[in-house]
Design a protein around this motif. Structure first.
Motif, PDB file in Angstrom:
ATOM      1  N   ILE A   1       0.831  -1.217   0.000  1.00 39.07           N
ATOM      2  CA  ILE A   1       0.000   0.000   0.000  1.00 39.07           C
ATOM      3  C   ILE A   1       0.867   1.271   0.000  1.00 39.07           C
ATOM      4  CG2 ILE A   1      -0.343   0.495   2.469  1.00 39.07           C
ATOM      5  CD1 ILE A   1      -3.384   0.654   1.834  1.00 39.07           C
ATOM      6  N   LEU A   2       2.083   1.146   0.481  1.00 41.14           N
ATOM      7  CA  LEU A   2       2.943   2.339   0.549  1.00 41.14           C
ATOM      8  C   LEU A   2       3.403   2.789  -0.846  1.00 41.14           C
ATOM      9  CD1 LEU A   2       5.056   1.575   3.762  1.00 41.14           C
ATOM     10  CD2 LEU A   2       2.934   2.889   3.561  1.00 41.14           C
ATOM     11  N   ARG A   3       3.098   1.987  -1.863  1.00 40.14           N
ATOM     12  CA  ARG A   3       3.416   2.399  -3.244  1.00 40.14           C
ATOM     13  C   ARG A   3       2.210   3.076  -3.900  1.00 40.14           C
ATOM     14  NH1 ARG A   3       6.062  -2.674  -2.890  1.00 40.14           N
ATOM     15  NH2 ARG A   3       4.420  -3.880  -3.902  1.00 40.14           N
ATOM     16  N   GLU A   4       1.102   3.154  -3.179  1.00 39.30           N
ATOM     17  CA  GLU A   4      -0.112   3.749  -3.737  1.00 39.30           C
ATOM     18  C   GLU A   4      -0.006   5.276  -3.817  1.00 39.30           C
ATOM     19  OE1 GLU A   4      -3.105   2.201  -4.892  1.00 39.30           O
ATOM     20  OE2 GLU A   4      -1.622   0.585  -4.906  1.00 39.30           O
ATOM     21  N   GLN A   5      -0.851   5.818  -4.698  1.00 41.34           N
ATOM     22  CA  GLN A   5      -0.942   7.276  -4.799  1.00 41.34           C
ATOM     23  C   GLN A   5      -2.359   7.703  -4.409  1.00 41.34           C
ATOM     24  OE1 GLN A   5       0.593   9.050  -8.349  1.00 41.34           O
ATOM     25  NE2 GLN A   5       2.623   8.572  -7.530  1.00 41.34           N
ATOM     26  N   VAL A   6      -2.446   8.889  -3.836  1.00 45.51           N
ATOM     27  CA  VAL A   6      -3.749   9.460  -3.482  1.00 45.51           C
ATOM     28  C   VAL A   6      -3.786  10.856  -4.112  1.00 45.51           C
ATOM     29  CG1 VAL A   6      -5.209  10.210  -1.572  1.00 45.51           C
ATOM     30  CG2 VAL A   6      -3.782   8.191  -1.298  1.00 45.51           C
ATOM     31  N   TYR A   7      -4.835  11.147  -4.882  1.00 47.10           N
ATOM     32  CA  TYR A   7      -4.916  12.405  -5.647  1.00 47.10           C
ATOM     33  C   TYR A   7      -3.621  12.646  -6.437  1.00 47.10           C
ATOM     34  CZ  TYR A   7      -8.701  13.242  -2.301  1.00 47.10           C
ATOM     35  OH  TYR A   7      -9.828  13.133  -1.526  1.00 47.10           O
ATOM     36  N   GLY A   8      -3.054  11.595  -6.979  1.00 46.25           N
ATOM     37  CA  GLY A   8      -1.842  11.743  -7.797  1.00 46.25           C
ATOM     38  C   GLY A   8      -0.580  12.001  -6.998  1.00 46.25           C
TER      39      GLY A   8
ATOM     40  N   THR B   1       1.184   9.258   1.964  1.00 45.10           N
ATOM     41  CA  THR B   1       1.987   9.467   3.172  1.00 45.10           C
ATOM     42  C   THR B   1       1.109   9.029   4.331  1.00 45.10           C
ATOM     43  OG1 THR B   1       3.073  11.333   2.131  1.00 45.10           O
ATOM     44  CG2 THR B   1       3.228  11.225   4.523  1.00 45.10           C
ATOM     45  N   TYR B   2       1.330   7.837   4.805  1.00 43.05           N
ATOM     46  CA  TYR B   2       0.400   7.265   5.784  1.00 43.05           C
ATOM     47  C   TYR B   2       0.897   7.520   7.202  1.00 43.05           C
ATOM     48  CZ  TYR B   2      -2.856   4.212   8.107  1.00 43.05           C
ATOM     49  OH  TYR B   2      -3.831   3.731   8.937  1.00 43.05           O
ATOM     50  N   LEU B   3       0.200   8.422   7.898  1.00 46.92           N
ATOM     51  CA  LEU B   3       0.610   8.797   9.252  1.00 46.92           C
ATOM     52  C   LEU B   3      -0.551   8.601  10.235  1.00 46.92           C
ATOM     53  CD1 LEU B   3       2.502  12.120   8.315  1.00 46.92           C
ATOM     54  CD2 LEU B   3       3.501   9.860   8.680  1.00 46.92           C
ATOM     55  N   ASP B   4      -1.310   7.541  10.025  1.00 46.97           N
ATOM     56  CA  ASP B   4      -2.440   7.257  10.925  1.00 46.97           C
ATOM     57  C   ASP B   4      -2.310   5.846  11.507  1.00 46.97           C
ATOM     58  OD1 ASP B   4      -4.756   7.790  12.320  1.00 46.97           O
ATOM     59  OD2 ASP B   4      -6.092   7.230  10.674  1.00 46.97           O
ATOM     60  N   ASN B   5      -1.125   5.543  11.940  1.00 46.98           N
ATOM     61  CA  ASN B   5      -0.841   4.177  12.399  1.00 46.98           C
ATOM     62  C   ASN B   5      -1.463   3.835  13.742  1.00 46.98           C
ATOM     63  OD1 ASN B   5       1.112   3.132  10.283  1.00 46.98           O
ATOM     64  ND2 ASN B   5       1.904   5.172  10.740  1.00 46.98           N
ATOM     65  N   ALA B   6      -1.831   4.861  14.519  1.00 43.60           N
ATOM     66  CA  ALA B   6      -2.492   4.570  15.791  1.00 43.60           C
ATOM     67  C   ALA B   6      -3.913   4.072  15.533  1.00 43.60           C
ATOM     68  CB  ALA B   6      -2.510   5.804  16.686  1.00 43.60           C
ATOM     69  N   ALA B   7      -4.494   4.508  14.405  1.00 43.95           N
ATOM     70  CA  ALA B   7      -5.845   4.031  14.053  1.00 43.95           C
ATOM     71  C   ALA B   7      -5.753   2.596  13.556  1.00 43.95           C
ATOM     72  CB  ALA B   7      -6.475   4.933  13.005  1.00 43.95           C
ATOM     73  N   THR B   8      -4.874   2.382  12.595  1.00 41.40           N
ATOM     74  CA  THR B   8      -4.575   1.010  12.171  1.00 41.40           C
ATOM     75  C   THR B   8      -3.267   1.036  11.397  1.00 41.40           C
ATOM     76  OG1 THR B   8      -5.550  -1.028  11.298  1.00 41.40           O
ATOM     77  CG2 THR B   8      -5.777   0.923   9.922  1.00 41.40           C
TER      78      THR B   8
ATOM     79  N   THR C   1      -8.331  17.772   5.967  1.00 37.54           N
ATOM     80  CA  THR C   1      -8.780  17.788   4.574  1.00 37.54           C
ATOM     81  C   THR C   1      -7.702  18.375   3.667  1.00 37.54           C
ATOM     82  OG1 THR C   1     -11.002  18.108   5.416  1.00 37.54           O
ATOM     83  CG2 THR C   1     -10.682  18.547   3.088  1.00 37.54           C
ATOM     84  N   ILE C   2      -7.075  19.442   4.119  1.00 35.45           N
ATOM     85  CA  ILE C   2      -6.026  20.061   3.291  1.00 35.45           C
ATOM     86  C   ILE C   2      -4.859  19.073   3.101  1.00 35.45           C
ATOM     87  CG2 ILE C   2      -4.315  21.943   3.201  1.00 35.45           C
ATOM     88  CD1 ILE C   2      -6.451  23.711   4.647  1.00 35.45           C
ATOM     89  N   LEU C   3      -4.494  18.399   4.165  1.00 32.25           N
ATOM     90  CA  LEU C   3      -3.389  17.435   4.066  1.00 32.25           C
ATOM     91  C   LEU C   3      -3.768  16.234   3.191  1.00 32.25           C
ATOM     92  CD1 LEU C   3      -2.103  19.230   6.239  1.00 32.25           C
ATOM     93  CD2 LEU C   3      -1.300  17.152   7.375  1.00 32.25           C
ATOM     94  N   ASP C   4      -5.017  15.827   3.316  1.00 32.73           N
ATOM     95  CA  ASP C   4      -5.486  14.679   2.520  1.00 32.73           C
ATOM     96  C   ASP C   4      -5.295  14.937   1.033  1.00 32.73           C
ATOM     97  OD1 ASP C   4      -6.921  12.266   1.841  1.00 32.73           O
ATOM     98  OD2 ASP C   4      -8.642  13.542   1.378  1.00 32.73           O
ATOM     99  N   ARG C   5      -5.566  16.170   0.594  1.00 35.78           N
ATOM    100  CA  ARG C   5      -5.425  16.525  -0.825  1.00 35.78           C
ATOM    101  C   ARG C   5      -3.983  16.370  -1.300  1.00 35.78           C
ATOM    102  NH1 ARG C   5     -10.142  16.501  -3.749  1.00 35.78           N
ATOM    103  NH2 ARG C   5     -11.501  16.146  -1.998  1.00 35.78           N
TER     104      ARG C   5
END
Ligand code: PMP
Length: 411
Positions: A19-26, A30-37, A354-358
């Motif tokens: 999954i770390l090779r995936e792109q989001v909005y191109g 950058t996955y920084l929600d490891n406490a969630a899962t 939301t801004i970071l998600d983009r």
């Protein structure tokens, strides 16, 4: 590049996680929600696929090859968890749905049986809802009292206050090992020592600890330890309750059904031995086997090295975040795990998220299932980056650059 502190090549480690090779909005994820899962390494994904594609059968029932094989692998996963937690016996390892179910099991089976009206359960102010609400339910149903030990402005448990609250009325202590909202690492061993000196059992919520530091339940001395597989690179829907055999044996079962019995008649049912007494019905077989694979994987990486890497990231991230104008970190304990919870000027956490998600950056915004922590710090919500060993300095830079942009938007 080889890291001097850990001796491993972070890019190589990252390649284990598709999954770390995936792109989001191109943009690169950058996955920084490891406490969630946490994300899952390929070996865990392959183990699940292999089980369903080639090995699927129910356990403890069939006399045919596949069922025997599945039973063996299920048992072997229990043995792996025992080694991982350094428990004295694999009979002390109960498979449950996750941390939440583990705590509810203890509140229900231990609490309802051994706590009387007026008895107190003591928890710190920094607990996740799953270590608050089960005790509140017990308070409503059984008349026990929930007592809360305060935390200071750094988000640390105030030990002197805790000791004062540990009166003779307290009959159970339940405490988080690492706070998901603040990152605080509690002095669990000391808490257990203080409670045991008064004969009080202790449950430790290890949801945020097991993927970040090595845990030895015998050294900690705790009576119960709970964690979730999905926060340890494993599947969702599976978790572990460790319980000291002596206590588990005294407790009644949680649920009735298949597997948890030795014999059933309408006159008398005899419960099964540990750990089966607490595992009614068909369990999450694939999940348990997948969790075993996750434990093998993380043990191969090494929790000592993971801790070194994550502490480096925490130090770097803290410094960089404090350079963002108007940013305040919530949770500045001396003993801290790599969780960065913060507020930023007047910007709402959800807008920041939301801004970071983009930009492909996944962080958490909200109360993190720890509303009393938000109340303690008088904030409605925080933005939280929670790191894992596969995160990098570059990812922190990306987040911090995006936060500088947020401050410009909100000026
Ligand atoms: N305790 C803590 C400290 C947690 O962080 C979480 C998950 N956020 C839980 C308990 C509950 O875990 P689960 O939802 O996997 O049962």
């Amino acid at each position: 590049m080889i890291n001097k502190g850990t001796g491993w090549d972070i890019e190589k480690v990252r390649r284990d996680f598709p999954i770390l090779r995936e792109q989001v909005y191109g943009k690169p994820l950058t996955y920084l929600d490891n406490a969630a899962t946490t994300q899952k390494p390929q070996i865990v994904i392959d183990t699940l696929t292999q089980y369903y594609a080639k090995e699927n059968a129910n356990i403890h029932r069939g006399i045919f090859c596949l069922s025997e094989q599945a039973t063996k692998r299920y048992k072997s996963a229990r043995h792996k968890v025992q080694g991982f937690l350094h428990a004295a016996s694999d009979q002390e390892i109960i498979f449950v749905r996750g941390t939440t179910e583990a705590i509810n099991l203890v509140a229900h089976c231990y609490g309802k049986t051994f706590l009387k009206p007026g008895d107190e359960v003591l928890i710190p102010h920094m607990e996740h809802h799953s270590n608050i609400v089960p005790w509140q339910i017990l308070a409503e149903q059984n008349g026990i009292k929930l007592k809360v030990a305060p935390i200071n402005d750094q988000g640390e448990l105030m030990m002197e206050e805790f000791v004062k609250l540990l009166t003779d009325r307290v009959k159970f202590v339940s405490v988080v090992h690492v706070s998901n909202a603040l990152g605080t690492v509690n002095s669990v061993k000391e808490i257990v020592r203080l409670a045991h000196a008064k004969g009080i059992p202790v449950l430790v919520d290890g949801a945020q600890a097991v993927a970040h530091t090595s845990v030895d339940v015998q050294d900690l001395g705790c009576d119960f330890y709970a964690f979730s597989g999905h926060k340890l690179l494993g599947p969702t829907g599976v978790g572990v309750l460790y319980g000291r055999k002596e206590l588990l044996e005294k407790m009644p079962p949680y649920q009735g059904g298949g597997d948890m019995i030795r014999s059933v008649s309408f006159e008398k049912t005899v419960y099964n031995d540990l750990p089966y007494k607490f595992e009614a019905g068909t369990p999450h077989i694939a999940g348990v086997i997948g969790l075993g694979a996750a434990i093998d994987y993380i043990s191969g990486i090494g929790l000592d090295r993971i801790e070194v890497h994550e502490q480096e990231l925490l130090k770097y991230g803290t410094k960089k975040l404090l350079e963002v104008p108007g940013l305040r970190i919530i949770g500045t304990a001396k003993q801290k795990s790599a969780i960065l919870s913060f507020v930023l000027g007047e910007a709402h956490a959800h807008d920041i998220g939301t801004i970071l998600d983009r930009q492909g950056i996944a962080i958490r915004a909200g109360h993190h299932c720890a509303m009393p922590v938000m109340q303690r710090f008088k904030v409605p919500a925080t933005t939280r980056a929670s790191l894992a060993f596969y995160n990098t300095v570059e990812e922190i830079d990306r987040m911090v650059a995006a936060l500088h942009e947020v401050t410009e938007v909100f000026q």
